[in-house]
Design an enzyme around this catalytic site. Structure first.
Site, PDB file in Angstrom:
ATOM      1  N   SER A 158      -6.572  -2.345   1.906  1.00  0.00           N
ATOM      2  CA  SER A 158      -6.975  -1.708   0.645  1.00  0.00           C
ATOM      3  C   SER A 158      -7.563  -2.692  -0.362  1.00  0.00           C
ATOM      4  O   SER A 158      -7.480  -2.493  -1.566  1.00  0.00           O
ATOM      5  CB  SER A 158      -5.786  -0.957  -0.004  1.00  0.00           C
ATOM      6  OG  SER A 158      -5.425   0.147   0.782  1.00  0.00           O
ATOM      7  N   GLU A 175       0.814  -1.219   0.000  1.00  0.00           N
ATOM      8  CA  GLU A 175       0.000   0.000   0.000  1.00  0.00           C
ATOM      9  C   GLU A 175       0.850   1.273   0.000  1.00  0.00           C
ATOM     10  O   GLU A 175       0.376   2.342   0.390  1.00  0.00           O
ATOM     11  CB  GLU A 175      -0.932  -0.009   1.216  1.00  0.00           C
ATOM     12  CG  GLU A 175      -1.922  -1.167   1.217  1.00  0.00           C
ATOM     13  CD  GLU A 175      -2.806  -1.165   2.442  1.00  0.00           C
ATOM     14  OE1 GLU A 175      -3.708  -0.304   2.504  1.00  0.00           O
ATOM     15  OE2 GLU A 175      -2.600  -2.009   3.324  1.00  0.00           O
ATOM     16  N   ASP A 223     -15.227  -1.337   9.452  1.00  0.00           N
ATOM     17  CA  ASP A 223     -16.044  -1.587   8.257  1.00  0.00           C
ATOM     18  C   ASP A 223     -17.101  -2.642   8.567  1.00  0.00           C
ATOM     19  O   ASP A 223     -16.808  -3.655   9.215  1.00  0.00           O
ATOM     20  CB  ASP A 223     -15.158  -2.059   7.100  1.00  0.00           C
ATOM     21  CG  ASP A 223     -14.160  -0.992   6.661  1.00  0.00           C
ATOM     22  OD1 ASP A 223     -14.398   0.192   6.950  1.00  0.00           O
ATOM     23  OD2 ASP A 223     -13.146  -1.346   6.052  1.00  0.00           O
ATOM     24  N   ASN A 234      -9.452  -0.949  10.830  1.00  0.00           N
ATOM     25  CA  ASN A 234      -8.304  -0.287  10.213  1.00  0.00           C
ATOM     26  C   ASN A 234      -7.710   0.677  11.239  1.00  0.00           C
ATOM     27  O   ASN A 234      -8.408   1.567  11.729  1.00  0.00           O
ATOM     28  CB  ASN A 234      -8.743   0.513   8.979  1.00  0.00           C
ATOM     29  CG  ASN A 234      -9.422  -0.359   7.942  1.00  0.00           C
ATOM     30  OD1 ASN A 234      -8.785  -0.922   7.079  1.00  0.00           O
ATOM     31  ND2 ASN A 234     -10.746  -0.475   8.033  1.00  0.00           N
ATOM     32  N   GLY A 255      -6.962   5.446   5.383  1.00  0.00           N
ATOM     33  CA  GLY A 255      -6.508   6.400   4.381  1.00  0.00           C
ATOM     34  C   GLY A 255      -6.876   7.833   4.740  1.00  0.00           C
ATOM     35  O   GLY A 255      -7.906   8.084   5.361  1.00  0.00           O
ATOM     36  N   TYR A 290      -9.865   3.949  -4.737  1.00  0.00           N
ATOM     37  CA  TYR A 290      -8.849   4.957  -5.030  1.00  0.00           C
ATOM     38  C   TYR A 290      -8.887   5.571  -6.433  1.00  0.00           C
ATOM     39  O   TYR A 290      -8.325   6.629  -6.642  1.00  0.00           O
ATOM     40  CB  TYR A 290      -7.455   4.354  -4.781  1.00  0.00           C
ATOM     41  CG  TYR A 290      -7.281   3.867  -3.370  1.00  0.00           C
ATOM     42  CD1 TYR A 290      -7.305   4.753  -2.303  1.00  0.00           C
ATOM     43  CD2 TYR A 290      -7.117   2.517  -3.095  1.00  0.00           C
ATOM     44  CE1 TYR A 290      -7.160   4.324  -0.990  1.00  0.00           C
ATOM     45  CE2 TYR A 290      -6.970   2.059  -1.789  1.00  0.00           C
ATOM     46  CZ  TYR A 290      -6.995   2.966  -0.751  1.00  0.00           C
ATOM     47  OH  TYR A 290      -6.856   2.526   0.534  1.00  0.00           O
ATOM     48  N   ARG A 299     -10.917   2.991  12.030  1.00  0.00           N
ATOM     49  CA  ARG A 299     -12.150   2.849  11.246  1.00  0.00           C
ATOM     50  C   ARG A 299     -12.610   1.407  11.316  1.00  0.00           C
ATOM     51  O   ARG A 299     -11.786   0.486  11.231  1.00  0.00           O
ATOM     52  CB  ARG A 299     -11.886   3.252   9.794  1.00  0.00           C
ATOM     53  CG  ARG A 299     -13.072   3.793   9.038  1.00  0.00           C
ATOM     54  CD  ARG A 299     -12.731   4.014   7.585  1.00  0.00           C
ATOM     55  NE  ARG A 299     -12.664   2.739   6.872  1.00  0.00           N
ATOM     56  CZ  ARG A 299     -11.778   2.441   5.926  1.00  0.00           C
ATOM     57  NH1 ARG A 299     -10.852   3.305   5.578  1.00  0.00           N
ATOM     58  NH2 ARG A 299     -11.796   1.275   5.345  1.00  0.00           N
ATOM     59  N   GLU A 346     -13.971  -5.681   9.349  1.00  0.00           N
ATOM     60  CA  GLU A 346     -12.579  -5.535   9.756  1.00  0.00           C
ATOM     61  C   GLU A 346     -12.350  -4.184  10.405  1.00  0.00           C
ATOM     62  O   GLU A 346     -13.193  -3.281  10.328  1.00  0.00           O
ATOM     63  CB  GLU A 346     -11.635  -5.711   8.563  1.00  0.00           C
ATOM     64  CG  GLU A 346     -11.826  -4.703   7.458  1.00  0.00           C
ATOM     65  CD  GLU A 346     -10.881  -4.967   6.282  1.00  0.00           C
ATOM     66  OE1 GLU A 346      -9.774  -4.391   6.288  1.00  0.00           O
ATOM     67  OE2 GLU A 346     -11.249  -5.738   5.386  1.00  0.00           O
TER      68      GLU A 346
END
Length: 314
Positions: free
Chosen positions: A155, A23, A262, A277, A281, A221, A260, A275
């Site tokens: 990602s 990443e 999800d 994070n 990002g 992205y 974060r 999951e």
């Protein structure tokens, strides 16, 4: 939102970006955006790429703290956190344990499952003993539509959505290029949400919709067809339920500072944790800045709040 933060209290700050994970490109974009925001606010911030520098330079150049913007392995998995603790340099976000657990999707699911938190049915494929002949039974057990995910990538790298035993076998072999363990997860056919966590509070949820088969790397992205809904359209009760589940899931993994979670929503309105994070990002298309904006927190103010999470380790 949040109390006034004095940019001068942080001293000399290394914004750690780039690195050598899969990443790297996203990390460079996130790190540059954060660096620019800090400089706009008068923070003495400098870009620091550990793929090109020695960590001892942090000591030699008298940095007071590190804002970690490294995504993926080496930056988000506890390795960098441990190195910085050894050097006695405060850093942003989760510590060694929280980072390592959240980076591993399999251990994440096992912890959530043990605590009774909602997560989709799953199996684990291990490179050392995987048998292609088991794919048919796995498909049936997991509802004939399966998400394949390397255990320790972010990602959406190496991920695939499959609907047949043959596709499953191919996707697992592809995922083994990234990790020796692969998570096979029942596909939840419903909207995907993400919930930002910042200093022990949740940000408004975001609902993502994309014409892709799932919210993959391109959708995250590169693709302008991805739509982000914030407010997400949930009722007040459902929003509160999602916030509570997300904060509990975050804390269950010993995560801290910011991050974060999800989540998918099933056909009956039930939530399934996907999951966590720990270094999400921070590009212009990223989700935490969008949620912060909905909560009245500008991108610049958000970067200061993230930097302030390093104060707990000062």
């Amino acid at each position: 939102m949040g109390k006034q933060i004095n940019p001068k209290q942080f001293g000399r700050v290394a914004v750690m970006l780039g690195g050598d994970s899969a990443e790297r490109a996203v990390s460079l974009s996130s790190g540059q955006a954060v660096l620019n925001a800090l400089l706009r606010q008068g923070v003495e911030a400098v870009a620091f790429d550990p793929a090109e520098r020695q960590l001892t330079d942090l000591i030699n150049e008298k940095f007071d703290r590190v804002l970690i913007m490294l995504h993926g392995r080496g930056g988000e998995d506890g390795a960098m956190q441990g190195a910085l603790q050894h050097l006695k340099i405060p850093y942003t976000g989760s510590g060694v344990l929280g980072s390592a657990l959240a980076m591993d999707k399999i251990h994440t699911k096992q912890i959530w499952q043990c605590l009774g938190l909602p997560t989709a049915k799953y199996r684990i494929a291990d490179k050392s003993d995987f048998e292609a002949g088991s794919c048919g039974a796995i498909m049936m057990e997991l509802g004939n539509e399966v998400m394949v995910k390397p255990a320790r990538e972010g990602s959406s790298i190496g991920m695939a959505r499959v609907t047949s035993a043959k596709q499953l076998e191919t996707a697992i072999q592809d995922a083994f290029k990234y990790d020796n363990q692969v998570l096979l997860e029942q596909f939840i056919d419903g909207p995907e949400f993400t919930v930002g966590v910042l200093q022990d509070r949740t940000l408004p949820s975001i609902r993502m919709s994309t014409p892709h088969t799932f919210y993959d790397y391109a959708a995250k992205y590169h693709d302008d067809t991805t739509v982000y809904h914030c407010p997400s359209g949930l009722s007040a009760d459902k929003e509160a339920e999602l916030a509570a589940i997300s904060l509990r899931a975050f804390n269950a993994l010993s995560c801290s500072g910011w991050g974060r979670i999800d989540v998918m929503q099933g056909s009956k309105g039930e939530f399934y944790l996907l999951e966590a994070n720990t270094v999400p990002g921070m590009t212009e298309k990223s989700l935490v800045p969008k949620a912060a904006m909905a909560a009245g927190l500008s991108f610049d103010a958000l970067t200061l709040e993230i930097l302030a999470t390093s104060l707990a380790l000062s």
